[in-house]
Scaffold this motif. Structure first.
Motif, PDB file in Angstrom:
ATOM      1  N   ARG A  40       0.835  -1.208   0.000  1.00 59.19           N
ATOM      2  CA  ARG A  40       0.000   0.000   0.000  1.00 59.19           C
ATOM      3  C   ARG A  40       0.868   1.255   0.000  1.00 59.19           C
ATOM      4  N   GLU A  41       1.954   1.233   0.756  1.00 60.61           N
ATOM      5  CA  GLU A  41       2.881   2.369   0.766  1.00 60.61           C
ATOM      6  C   GLU A  41       3.517   2.556  -0.612  1.00 60.61           C
ATOM      7  N   MET A  42       3.867   1.464  -1.255  1.00 61.81           N
ATOM      8  CA  MET A  42       4.448   1.537  -2.601  1.00 61.81           C
ATOM      9  C   MET A  42       3.448   2.097  -3.595  1.00 61.81           C
ATOM     10  N   GLN A  43       2.204   1.647  -3.502  1.00 63.72           N
ATOM     11  CA  GLN A  43       1.171   2.143  -4.409  1.00 63.72           C
ATOM     12  C   GLN A  43       0.988   3.653  -4.230  1.00 63.72           C
ATOM     13  N   SER A  44       0.973   4.090  -2.999  1.00 64.08           N
ATOM     14  CA  SER A  44       0.848   5.514  -2.718  1.00 64.08           C
ATOM     15  C   SER A  44       2.048   6.290  -3.261  1.00 64.08           C
ATOM     16  N   VAL A  53       8.696   7.719 -11.761  1.00 66.21           N
ATOM     17  CA  VAL A  53       8.983   6.473 -11.044  1.00 66.21           C
ATOM     18  C   VAL A  53       9.262   5.318 -12.009  1.00 66.21           C
ATOM     19  N   THR A  54      10.143   4.435 -11.574  1.00 69.16           N
ATOM     20  CA  THR A  54      10.431   3.194 -12.292  1.00 69.16           C
ATOM     21  C   THR A  54      10.354   2.052 -11.290  1.00 69.16           C
ATOM     22  N   VAL A  55      10.255   0.839 -11.803  1.00 68.44           N
ATOM     23  CA  VAL A  55      10.240  -0.327 -10.922  1.00 68.44           C
ATOM     24  C   VAL A  55      11.538  -0.372 -10.120  1.00 68.44           C
ATOM     25  N   GLU A  56      12.655  -0.114 -10.784  1.00 67.65           N
ATOM     26  CA  GLU A  56      13.953  -0.120 -10.111  1.00 67.65           C
ATOM     27  C   GLU A  56      13.993   0.948  -9.020  1.00 67.65           C
ATOM     28  N   GLN A  60      14.577   0.338  -5.008  1.00 74.14           N
ATOM     29  CA  GLN A  60      15.636   1.000  -4.245  1.00 74.14           C
ATOM     30  C   GLN A  60      15.057   1.803  -3.088  1.00 74.14           C
ATOM     31  N   THR A  61      13.978   2.524  -3.332  1.00 73.08           N
ATOM     32  CA  THR A  61      13.368   3.349  -2.291  1.00 73.08           C
ATOM     33  C   THR A  61      12.905   2.507  -1.110  1.00 73.08           C
ATOM     34  N   PHE A  62      12.344   1.337  -1.406  1.00 74.02           N
ATOM     35  CA  PHE A  62      11.799   0.485  -0.346  1.00 74.02           C
ATOM     36  C   PHE A  62      12.745  -0.643   0.056  1.00 74.02           C
TER      37      PHE A  62
END
Length: 141
Positions: A40-44, A53-56, A60-62
């Motif tokens: 949910r945090e990633m979706q936000s 934003v990219t998948v990579e 990295q962020t998470f």
């Protein structure tokens, strides 16, 4: 006497194994809830940063391995993380097309597409019509 001891040991081993399985199921439940929260945090995060934003970048962020993240996202959400990014871009494009007076190229750029033809292709795949057709259709209603 040995048979009684053997039965007792076997019984104890079965109880221990059952306890281990119960703990494992509880851990999996907690882990699944934890994963759902992170997703949910990633979706936000994606919804806020869809333009760049990219998948990579999400990985990295998470602090996730890209492949693991992709697999986890698909299991939790039912679609790929790339699809989620694409959907965020197209939701923004739809809002721009219906609300703002922007050129199609401006809509594409503000939605995070550096390639106008990629924008047209993605939009048509989702909506079944080009952005221009979409605007004409909804302004006639």
């Amino acid at each position: 006497r040995e048979k009684k001891i053997e039965k007792l040991v076997n019984s104890f081993a079965e109880m221990l194994l059952a306890d281990c399985r119960l703990v494992e199921r509880e851990d999996q439940g907690r882990q699944s809830a934890s994963h759902a929260e992170v997703i949910r945090e990633m979706q936000s995060y994606i919804d806020r940063h869809f333009q760049t934003v990219t998948v990579e970048g999400v990985a990295q962020t998470f602090h996730y391995n890209r492949r693991y993240l992709s697999s986890l996202f698909r299991r939790q959400v039912g679609s790929t993380i790339q699809d989620w990014i694409q959907e965020a871009k197209l939701r923004h494009a739809e809002a721009c097309l219906l609300g703002d007076r922007m050129s199609m190229e401006e809509v594409a750029i503000s939605s995070g597409y550096s390639n106008y033809s990629a924008f047209i292709k993605a939009f048509k795949k989702k909506y079944g019509m080009t952005p221009s057709e979409f605007v004409r259709f909804y302004t006639q209603i």
